[in-house]
Design a protein around this motif. Structure first.
Motif, PDB file in Angstrom:
ATOM      1  N   LEU A   1       0.754  -1.243  -0.091  1.00 52.57           N
ATOM      2  CA  LEU A   1      -0.059  -0.071  -0.066  1.00 52.57           C
ATOM      3  C   LEU A   1       0.701   1.349  -0.142  1.00 52.57           C
ATOM      4  O   LEU A   1       1.855   1.492   0.957  1.00 52.57           O
ATOM      5  CB  LEU A   1      -0.919   0.136   1.314  1.00 52.57           C
ATOM      6  N   LYS A   2       0.663   2.004  -0.947  1.00 48.86           N
ATOM      7  CA  LYS A   2       1.363   3.449  -1.013  1.00 48.86           C
ATOM      8  C   LYS A   2       0.593   4.556  -0.250  1.00 48.86           C
ATOM      9  O   LYS A   2      -0.676   4.408  -0.197  1.00 48.86           O
ATOM     10  CB  LYS A   2       1.898   3.846  -2.338  1.00 48.86           C
ATOM     11  N   ASN A   3       1.402   5.573   0.004  1.00 51.82           N
ATOM     12  CA  ASN A   3       0.594   6.740   0.478  1.00 51.82           C
ATOM     13  C   ASN A   3      -0.112   6.473   2.013  1.00 51.82           C
ATOM     14  O   ASN A   3      -1.177   7.003   2.063  1.00 51.82           O
ATOM     15  CB  ASN A   3      -0.217   7.373  -0.516  1.00 51.82           C
ATOM     16  N   VAL A   4       0.338   5.448   2.484  1.00 49.33           N
ATOM     17  CA  VAL A   4      -0.243   5.331   4.007  1.00 49.33           C
ATOM     18  C   VAL A   4       0.603   6.186   4.930  1.00 49.33           C
ATOM     19  O   VAL A   4       1.472   6.252   4.875  1.00 49.33           O
ATOM     20  CB  VAL A   4      -0.126   3.842   4.434  1.00 49.33           C
ATOM     21  N   LEU A   5      -0.382   6.906   5.688  1.00 48.35           N
ATOM     22  CA  LEU A   5       0.304   7.839   6.620  1.00 48.35           C
ATOM     23  C   LEU A   5       0.557   7.200   7.831  1.00 48.35           C
ATOM     24  O   LEU A   5      -0.289   6.260   8.442  1.00 48.35           O
ATOM     25  CB  LEU A   5      -0.929   9.048   6.970  1.00 48.35           C
ATOM     26  N   VAL A   6       1.956   7.113   8.041  1.00 47.52           N
ATOM     27  CA  VAL A   6       2.482   6.527   9.415  1.00 47.52           C
ATOM     28  C   VAL A   6       2.971   7.632  10.527  1.00 47.52           C
ATOM     29  O   VAL A   6       4.083   8.401   9.876  1.00 47.52           O
ATOM     30  CB  VAL A   6       3.521   5.489   8.909  1.00 47.52           C
TER      31      VAL A   6
ATOM     32  N   VAL B   1       5.296  12.045  11.691  1.00 48.59           N
ATOM     33  CA  VAL B   1       4.504  11.648  10.405  1.00 48.59           C
ATOM     34  C   VAL B   1       5.453  11.233   9.278  1.00 48.59           C
ATOM     35  O   VAL B   1       6.275  12.045   8.709  1.00 48.59           O
ATOM     36  CB  VAL B   1       3.409  12.706  10.127  1.00 48.59           C
ATOM     37  N   THR B   2       5.281  10.240   8.476  1.00 46.02           N
ATOM     38  CA  THR B   2       5.909   9.962   7.289  1.00 46.02           C
ATOM     39  C   THR B   2       4.865   9.083   6.398  1.00 46.02           C
ATOM     40  O   THR B   2       3.621   9.064   6.926  1.00 46.02           O
ATOM     41  CB  THR B   2       7.010   9.138   7.586  1.00 46.02           C
ATOM     42  N   ALA B   3       5.092   8.852   5.209  1.00 46.01           N
ATOM     43  CA  ALA B   3       4.279   7.939   4.318  1.00 46.01           C
ATOM     44  C   ALA B   3       5.211   6.874   3.900  1.00 46.01           C
ATOM     45  O   ALA B   3       6.182   7.030   3.425  1.00 46.01           O
ATOM     46  CB  ALA B   3       3.525   8.789   3.393  1.00 46.01           C
TER      47      ALA B   3
ATOM     48  N   ASP C   1       5.857   4.458   0.574  1.00 47.28           N
ATOM     49  CA  ASP C   1       6.132   4.726  -0.894  1.00 47.28           C
ATOM     50  C   ASP C   1       5.445   3.713  -1.592  1.00 47.28           C
ATOM     51  O   ASP C   1       4.486   3.164  -1.104  1.00 47.28           O
ATOM     52  CB  ASP C   1       7.768   4.793  -0.898  1.00 47.28           C
ATOM     53  N   SER C   2       5.856   3.760  -3.014  1.00 52.12           N
ATOM     54  CA  SER C   2       4.843   2.704  -3.928  1.00 52.12           C
ATOM     55  C   SER C   2       5.242   1.114  -3.575  1.00 52.12           C
ATOM     56  O   SER C   2       4.375   0.216  -4.050  1.00 52.12           O
ATOM     57  CB  SER C   2       5.366   2.962  -5.477  1.00 52.12           C
ATOM     58  N   THR C   3       6.232   0.930  -2.792  1.00 49.73           N
ATOM     59  CA  THR C   3       6.350  -0.607  -2.310  1.00 49.73           C
ATOM     60  C   THR C   3       5.705  -0.684  -0.902  1.00 49.73           C
ATOM     61  O   THR C   3       5.973  -1.911  -0.245  1.00 49.73           O
ATOM     62  CB  THR C   3       7.819  -1.035  -2.391  1.00 49.73           C
ATOM     63  N   GLY C   4       5.232   0.209  -0.563  1.00 52.23           N
ATOM     64  CA  GLY C   4       4.624   0.259   1.042  1.00 52.23           C
ATOM     65  C   GLY C   4       5.626   0.256   2.151  1.00 52.23           C
ATOM     66  O   GLY C   4       5.424  -0.002   3.344  1.00 52.23           O
ATOM     67  N   PHE C   5       7.026   0.635   1.722  1.00 54.78           N
ATOM     68  CA  PHE C   5       7.777   0.861   2.725  1.00 54.78           C
ATOM     69  C   PHE C   5       7.936   1.940   3.271  1.00 54.78           C
ATOM     70  O   PHE C   5       7.622   3.126   2.647  1.00 54.78           O
ATOM     71  CB  PHE C   5       9.339   0.786   1.855  1.00 54.78           C
ATOM     72  N   PHE C   6       8.229   2.350   4.790  1.00 57.25           N
ATOM     73  CA  PHE C   6       8.395   3.177   5.492  1.00 57.25           C
ATOM     74  C   PHE C   6       9.768   3.142   6.474  1.00 57.25           C
ATOM     75  O   PHE C   6      10.035   2.012   6.613  1.00 57.25           O
ATOM     76  CB  PHE C   6       7.240   3.779   6.064  1.00 57.25           C
ATOM     77  N   THR C   7      10.024   4.406   6.499  1.00 57.92           N
ATOM     78  CA  THR C   7      11.321   4.321   7.958  1.00 57.92           C
ATOM     79  C   THR C   7      11.205   5.405   8.696  1.00 57.92           C
ATOM     80  O   THR C   7      10.455   6.487   8.329  1.00 57.92           O
ATOM     81  CB  THR C   7      12.776   4.261   7.005  1.00 57.92           C
ATOM     82  N   SER C   8      11.903   5.132  10.087  1.00 62.06           N
ATOM     83  CA  SER C   8      11.328   6.111  11.037  1.00 62.06           C
ATOM     84  C   SER C   8      12.669   5.926  12.034  1.00 62.06           C
ATOM     85  O   SER C   8      13.047   5.139  12.193  1.00 62.06           O
ATOM     86  CB  SER C   8       9.895   6.284  11.595  1.00 62.06           C
TER      87      SER C   8
END
Length: 111
Positions: free
Chosen positions: A33-38, A44-46, A48-55
């Motif tokens: 899922l892309k553009n998920v607000l995390v 807050v981050t979102a 990417d097109s591969t469902g990836f996020f980092t924090s």
């Protein structure tokens, strides 16, 4: 003088952050899922097109992860540091998180 450097180094190490990352997927399709607000501890981050996020988080702090996307049920995840005060790769890094559509039977149940 050497003791001062060691003390400063230890102090600096105790204030470092852990970088962790994860992927978010649709439960029914298994697609990323892309553009998920995390939101992780208020930052807050979102995805990417591969469902990836980092924090980044403080290594000895509890972690609250909130995931939000239109048409999906909001998901909140609580994580605590392990016995060393760190978030180990095993319990957080490369973790797959699945979101349910709002109309899904699973979206109204606690996970």
């Amino acid at each position: 003088m050497r003791i001062t450097y060691v003390f400063v180094l230890l102090l600096f190490c105790s204030c470092t952050n852990n970088k962790f990352y994860s992927y978010v997927y649709d439960y029914d399709t298994g697609k990323p899922l892309k553009n998920v607000l995390v939101t992780v501890n208020g930052v807050v981050t979102a995805t990417d097109s591969t469902g990836f996020f980092t924090s980044n988080i403080k290594s000895n702090a509890d972690c609250v992860i909130l995931l939000q996307k239109e048409e999906y049920a909001v998901k909140k995840i609580y994580r605590k540091p392990d016995s060393l005060g760190m978030f180990s790769k095993r319990n957080l890094n490369k973790h797959k998180i699945y979101l349910f559509k709002k109309e899904s039977d699973f979206s109204n149940k606690r996970h």
